[in-house]
Each structure stands twice: as C-alpha cells, then as structure tokens.
Design a protein around this motif. Structure first.
Motif, mmCIF file in Angstrom:
data_model
loop_
_atom_site.group_PDB
_atom_site.id
_atom_site.type_symbol
_atom_site.label_atom_id
_atom_site.label_comp_id
_atom_site.label_asym_id
_atom_site.label_seq_id
_atom_site.Cartn_x
_atom_site.Cartn_y
_atom_site.Cartn_z
ATOM 1 N N HIS A 185 -40.873 19.013 -17.515
ATOM 2 C CA HIS A 185 -42.127 18.800 -17.448
ATOM 3 C C HIS A 185 -42.682 17.710 -16.885
ATOM 4 C CE1 HIS A 185 -41.452 21.486 -21.209
ATOM 5 N NE2 HIS A 185 -40.739 20.045 -21.314
ATOM 6 N N ALA A 186 -44.335 17.533 -16.166
ATOM 7 C CA ALA A 186 -45.100 16.741 -15.535
ATOM 8 C C ALA A 186 -45.568 16.847 -15.600
ATOM 9 C CB ALA A 186 -44.458 17.330 -13.386
ATOM 10 N N ALA A 187 -46.125 15.872 -14.977
ATOM 11 C CA ALA A 187 -48.034 15.629 -15.254
ATOM 12 C C ALA A 187 -49.235 15.614 -14.306
ATOM 13 C CB ALA A 187 -48.597 14.252 -16.134
ATOM 14 N N PRO A 188 -50.339 15.454 -14.239
ATOM 15 C CA PRO A 188 -50.454 16.569 -12.661
ATOM 16 C C PRO A 188 -50.663 14.137 -11.770
ATOM 17 C CG PRO A 188 -52.316 16.639 -14.541
ATOM 18 C CD PRO A 188 -50.936 15.838 -15.231
ATOM 19 N N SER A 189 -50.633 14.619 -10.983
ATOM 20 C CA SER A 189 -50.154 13.574 -9.589
ATOM 21 C C SER A 189 -51.272 14.105 -8.288
ATOM 22 C CB SER A 189 -48.954 13.187 -9.851
ATOM 23 O OG SER A 189 -48.070 14.209 -8.938
ATOM 24 N N ASP A 190 -50.812 12.852 -7.855
ATOM 25 C CA ASP A 190 -51.370 12.844 -6.577
ATOM 26 C C ASP A 190 -50.341 14.093 -5.508
ATOM 27 O OD1 ASP A 190 -53.302 11.542 -6.355
ATOM 28 O OD2 ASP A 190 -53.082 10.226 -5.649
ATOM 29 N N PRO A 191 -51.270 14.918 -5.183
ATOM 30 C CA PRO A 191 -50.238 15.841 -4.117
ATOM 31 C C PRO A 191 -49.667 14.673 -2.771
ATOM 32 C CG PRO A 191 -52.600 15.888 -3.197
ATOM 33 C CD PRO A 191 -52.515 15.451 -4.787
ATOM 34 N N PRO A 192 -48.110 15.052 -2.444
ATOM 35 C CA PRO A 192 -47.887 14.524 -1.126
ATOM 36 C C PRO A 192 -48.657 14.503 0.037
ATOM 37 C CG PRO A 192 -46.538 15.910 -1.969
ATOM 38 C CD PRO A 192 -47.458 16.544 -2.280
ATOM 39 N N ALA A 193 -49.126 13.058 1.054
ATOM 40 C CA ALA A 193 -49.763 12.964 1.448
ATOM 41 C C ALA A 193 -49.480 13.543 2.947
ATOM 42 C CB ALA A 193 -49.434 11.347 2.444
ATOM 43 N N THR A 194 -48.167 14.526 3.413
ATOM 44 C CA THR A 194 -48.408 14.841 4.029
ATOM 45 C C THR A 194 -48.723 16.316 3.699
ATOM 46 O OG1 THR A 194 -46.532 15.168 3.878
ATOM 47 C CG2 THR A 194 -46.375 14.312 5.482
ATOM 48 N N LEU A 195 -49.079 17.037 2.784
ATOM 49 C CA LEU A 195 -49.734 17.818 2.217
ATOM 50 C C LEU A 195 -51.033 18.608 2.286
ATOM 51 C CD1 LEU A 195 -48.686 20.770 1.448
ATOM 52 C CD2 LEU A 195 -48.559 20.417 -0.921
ATOM 53 N N ASP A 196 -51.857 19.551 2.615
ATOM 54 C CA ASP A 196 -53.155 20.314 2.741
ATOM 55 C C ASP A 196 -52.840 20.852 1.710
ATOM 56 O OD1 ASP A 196 -56.049 21.082 2.367
ATOM 57 O OD2 ASP A 196 -55.592 20.635 4.774
ATOM 58 N N TYR A 197 -53.311 20.472 0.165
ATOM 59 C CA TYR A 197 -52.770 20.716 -1.290
ATOM 60 C C TYR A 197 -54.079 21.911 -1.595
ATOM 61 C CZ TYR A 197 -52.257 21.923 -6.590
ATOM 62 O OH TYR A 197 -52.111 22.695 -7.567
ATOM 63 N N ASP A 198 -55.417 21.527 -1.106
ATOM 64 C CA ASP A 198 -56.204 22.871 -1.321
ATOM 65 C C ASP A 198 -55.974 23.926 -0.370
ATOM 66 O OD1 ASP A 198 -59.948 22.486 -1.932
ATOM 67 O OD2 ASP A 198 -58.754 23.628 -0.070
ATOM 68 N N LEU A 199 -55.992 23.825 0.843
ATOM 69 C CA LEU A 199 -55.237 24.557 1.801
ATOM 70 C C LEU A 199 -53.798 25.294 1.283
ATOM 71 C CD1 LEU A 199 -55.935 26.042 4.563
ATOM 72 C CD2 LEU A 199 -54.920 24.388 5.996
ATOM 73 N N TRP A 200 -52.716 25.011 0.684
ATOM 74 C CA TRP A 200 -52.089 25.637 -0.394
ATOM 75 C C TRP A 200 -52.151 26.268 -0.965
ATOM 76 C CZ3 TRP A 200 -49.083 25.470 -4.411
ATOM 77 C CH2 TRP A 200 -47.692 26.593 -4.369
ATOM 78 N N THR A 201 -53.085 25.906 -2.371
ATOM 79 C CA THR A 201 -53.487 26.908 -3.070
ATOM 80 C C THR A 201 -54.490 27.807 -2.579
ATOM 81 O OG1 THR A 201 -53.900 24.379 -4.323
ATOM 82 C CG2 THR A 201 -55.495 26.618 -5.258
ATOM 83 N N GLY A 202 -55.023 27.038 -1.670
ATOM 84 C CA GLY A 202 -55.982 28.956 -1.275
ATOM 85 C C GLY A 202 -57.055 29.702 -1.818
ATOM 86 N N PRO A 203 -56.452 31.286 -2.217
ATOM 87 C CA PRO A 203 -57.289 31.193 -2.707
ATOM 88 C C PRO A 203 -57.032 31.429 -4.882
ATOM 89 C CG PRO A 203 -56.017 33.063 -1.611
ATOM 90 C CD PRO A 203 -55.876 31.808 -1.329
ATOM 91 N N ALA A 204 -56.248 31.270 -5.010
ATOM 92 C CA ALA A 204 -55.442 30.757 -6.134
ATOM 93 C C ALA A 204 -56.541 30.070 -6.656
ATOM 94 C CB ALA A 204 -54.365 30.274 -6.557
#
Ligand SMILES: NC(=O)c1ccc[n+]([C@@H]2O[C@H](COP(=O)([O-])OP(=O)(O)OC[C@H]3O[C@@H](n4cnc5c(N)ncnc54)[C@H](O)[C@@H]3O)[C@@H](O)[C@H]2O)c1
Length: 440
Positions: free
Chosen positions: A202-221
């Motif tokens: 179980h995990a809680a929300p946290s910052d994405p890794p600095a190397t990852l563009d999480y917005d692009l990874w999430t995309g249209p979802a």
C-alpha cells in the motif's frame, strides 16, 4: 556455397588492386541499395519489453533504429546508448511520440508502452502513415480495439500485435493439427494462468521520480497522483493503466484458445467470479478468477463452443506442467499446450500420440511484420485478431468485477441489457488530451 565474407575476401593477397577496387565499388553499390531498403523504425516505450524489441532490432541488418522515445529520461538514455553501441550511430532520443510520428522517413514504430497508451499511439501512428507493431493486449478497452482496427484499415497500414506465439513454429504446428481434425471436433477449451506475482503493498501519493515526465506517462488516462507502487511495471495491476494478469500474460493463451477453437467472432455470454483472495495490497485486478465464455454458433448441437479461463497468481501449482497453458477438448482427443514450452497431443484413452517442444519466437514475429510491410499481406497477429483476444480479457475482467453474467452483442461490440456494465466497454479520458482517440 555461401558468399565470401567481404572483409575476409579483401584480406586475400592474391586479389589484385583493380579487382579489389571493382569489388569495393560493387559492395558500395550493394550497401547503398540495402541501406535504402532498410526499414527505418522508432521504438516507443523502451522499458522491459521495449528493450527486448530494441535488442532484436539493432541486430537486424535490414533495420535502422532512428528513434527511441520515452518520457523517462533514464530509460531514454539507456535505450539510446544501447542502439549506439550495437549499431554505431546514435538514434534521436525524444520523450514525446509526436516527434517520431512527424518524421516522414520513419516507416514503422514499435509501441511497448503501458497498455493505456497502446491504442492512442497506434491510432496516431497509423494516421501519420506508419506501420505499427504494438504490444499485447493491443487495447486498454473494447472500444479502443475497434478504433485501432479502423485506423489500420483506413490508412492501409500493417498493425501487428505482440502475441508472438502467432509466429512460433510449435504453436503454428499445433493449430494446424487441430484444424486437420487430429482430436476431432473441438467444442470446449481451457486456458490457465498461474504465474506467481508479488504483493505491491500500500502506498500513499508522492512525487514522481525526477527523471520521469509523469504527465506524459499518464497521457490520455485520467490524471491521478503518482505513487511508488505504480512503477516499474506495476501499472499493470491498476484499472487506469493496465488490464490485470488476464490481459498481461493470460492474453497469450486466450488468443491461442480462440485460434484453436476456430473462432472469428466475440462471445455472446460471459460468466465470471473472482477477486482478491490472496494479496492484501493496492492491486485492483483479481488474483483469483474463473471466467466462462460462450459462443452460440448457429444454436444447433455441435456448433456451440465455450472456453474457461482460470487464474491464480499466487499458487505454485503449474497445471499439466505449464504455468500458462491451453487445453483443447475434442471428440477424439485432447491437446495440451504451454506456449513457452511445447505441447502434447493425446488420443483416445489418454494415449500420447504426438508432442513438440518450442519457445515463443520473437525474431520470427518481427520478420513477419517486416515481410507484411513489404508484401502488403495481413500479419500473423493482425490487429483484428489482437482486438478479439484483448476484448476477451476486457470482457472477462468486467464480468469478474461485476460478479455476474454479462451479454455481448458481437457485431455491435456492445454489452447489452446492463447499464452498469455497458460503459466499461470504453473508458474515461483526461478532458481535452491530444492523444484521446477520436470516436472513443
Ligand atoms: N509480448 C510479450 O511477451 C510481452 C512481455 C512483456 C511485456 N509485454 C508488453 O509490453 C508492454 C510494456 O511492458 P513492460 O513490462 O515493458 O513495461 P515497462 O513499464 O517496463 O515499460 C514501458 C515503457 O514505456 C514508457 N512510456 C510510458 N508512456 C510512454 C509514452 N507516451 N511514450 C513513450 N514511452 C512511454 C515507460 O516510461 C516505460 O519505459 C506492456 O503492454 C506489456 O503487456 C509484452
């Protein structure tokens, strides 16, 4: 006699200078012709499976990897270096797939992203004139699968789905035997998936890794806060991004079940029970699941068919010796197949009649894709075939989630008489995102 290796040939001291020059000119012309004939490809999503594709592609002399594309800078860098060290040239490394699609020199793309990007990327790629090799399950939901088929057909593009068993000799042979009547009429089949998985906690929300563009990874979802048990690869067990293990490893054998049963349509009824019986964690898909698919045919005795899918992602028991497998039940025998291992064919009284070993053949599946681009033929795992296999996973997961029988119109591709289930044939997207497929 094999052609002499050019480098060894030039070392031959008996060859005069004029001869060497002539040979060199011929070789240069041949190389130029070969280079112009090379497939220029981009690999979109060089993570786990994308890297397997990349390794295969850089070893293929008929292919030039011009792009690697990933919103994770670390993975992007690793992929670019892999290409450079194997092929001697640095590919373009971009994080947004639109750069790959905008380049007219790219013939084909390999899409090995998480599942929620498969259909959006494939549809955009086909509309940009690219041929597509897309990983399985080809879609994240049923509606997207249909839109992928339409995109391939309207652009006349080859779309090969990553169910590589379709190009694996031992599976092709087994399917041929079934078609030739080796076990009589096949009215029922079983598919099982018992790959053991781990607890994702179980995990809680946290910052994405600095190397990852999480917005692009999430995309249209839909955008949701990052949490550590989404990556690496664990997105599979989340509704927004994956399709559970039924769509992950189950889909290989589910595809084979449809092939062996000779099905060219969707089921009409799907019954399922299951849930989380073992893992106390954030996974949203079932770890234990039984699904029955029924195909009414023309309604007459001898035309109805069914197959059962069973999944336990926590049990060490490998059924019939295969952790993922198929059983085809015929009127004269049974064929048991593990697509990563081989198969056995039993006749009356369980007498072993024939058997074969074999492994999934990724190079052959790549070759089939490239051959079809050149010939215009439909590939072994054409998008329509991949769509049918993926739709079974989606239908099985929907019926399991709701815990009841659902009915499906195989022509309209709609869940009928069930207002709660019907919208699950599609998905909710992030409002206004550029990659939302038109018509979804
Ligand atoms: N055919 C097979 O046998 C087989 C085996 C393993 C995985 N797969 C499939 O391959 C796919 C990837 O699985 P994985 O285990 O490699 O996952 P992964 O998470 O390791 O890799 C996915 C990669 O895609 C990248 N990505 C995310 N969004 C992207 C975007 N918009 N553009 C470009 N890259 C993007 C991620 O950053 C990551 O590097 C899945 O669909 C999976 O089902 C197939």
């Amino acid at each position: 006699m094999p052609d002499p290796n050019r480098r060894d040939f030039l070392k031959d001291t008996t060859l005069g200078l004029a001869g060497a020059a002539a040979l060199s000119a011929t070789a240069t012309t041949a190389r130029a012709a070969a280079a112009s004939d090379r497939m220029v490809v981009g690999v979109i999503g060089p993570g786990g499976m994308g890297t397997a594709h990349l390794k295969q592609l850089v070893a293929n002399p008929d292919v030039q990897v011009a792009y690697v594309c990933d919103p994770d800078a670390e993975r992007l860098d690793k992929a670019a270096k892999l290409v450079e060290s194997a092929a001697g040239t640095m590919p373009k490394a971009v994080k947004d797939l639109r750069h790959v699609l905008d380049d007219k020199s790219v013939d084909a793309v390999f899409v090995a992203t998480p599942d929620h990007w498969h259909a959006p990327a494939t549809i955009l790629a086909c509309d940009a004139g690219k041929h597509v090799y897309v990983e399985k399950p080809c879609s994240h939901n049923i509606r997207e699968g249909r839109l992928m088929v339409e995109a391939a057909r309207r652009n006349n593009r080859v779309v090969q789905v990553g169910t590589q068993s379709r190009s694996s000799e031992h599976v092709v042979r087994a399917m041929q035997l079934l078609r030739d009547g080796a076990i009589g009429d096949i009215l029922a089949a079983k598919v099982w998936n018992s790959q053991r998985r781990r607890n994702i906690g179980h995990a809680a929300p946290s910052d994405p890794p600095a190397t990852l563009d999480y917005d692009l990874w999430t995309g249209p979802a839909p955008m949701r806060p990052y949490q550590t048990n989404l990556l690496p690869g664990i997105w599979r067990w989340w509704f927004d991004f994956g399709c559970g293990d039924m769509g992950n490893d189950g889909v290989h054998n589910i595809d084979i079940a449809g092939w062996g049963l000779g099905l060219d349509t969707h089921p009409s009824s799907i019954a399922a029970l299951g849930g989380k019986y073992f893992f106390d964690d954030d996974q949203q898909f079932p770890d234990t699941q039984y699904v029955v698919f029924e195909y009414p045919g023309n309604g007459q005795v001898g035309h109805k068919k069914q197959f059962v899918f069973e999944q336990r992602t926590w049990s060490p028991y490998t059924q019939e010796g295969y952790e993922n497998g198929n059983a085809f039940y015929g009127t004269k025998g049974v064929l048991i197949l593990g697509h990563t291992v081989g198969w056995k064919l039993f006749g009356e009284r369980d007498k072993l009649v024939d058997s074969m070993t074999g492994k999934p053949d990724l190079p052959a599946h790549h070759q089939n894709f490239f051959d079809c681009i050149r010939s215009g033929a439909r590939p072994a795992a054409d998008v329509e075939v991949g769509h049918r296999a993926a739709a079974l996973c989606h239908l099985g997961n929907i019926a399991t989630r709701l815990g009841r029988v659902i009915h499906f119109d195989p022509v309209k591709e709609q869940i009928v008489d069930d207002p709660q289930a019907a919208p699950l044939a599609g998905r909710t997207y992030r409002d206004g995102h550029w990659a939302v497929p038109k018509g979804a």
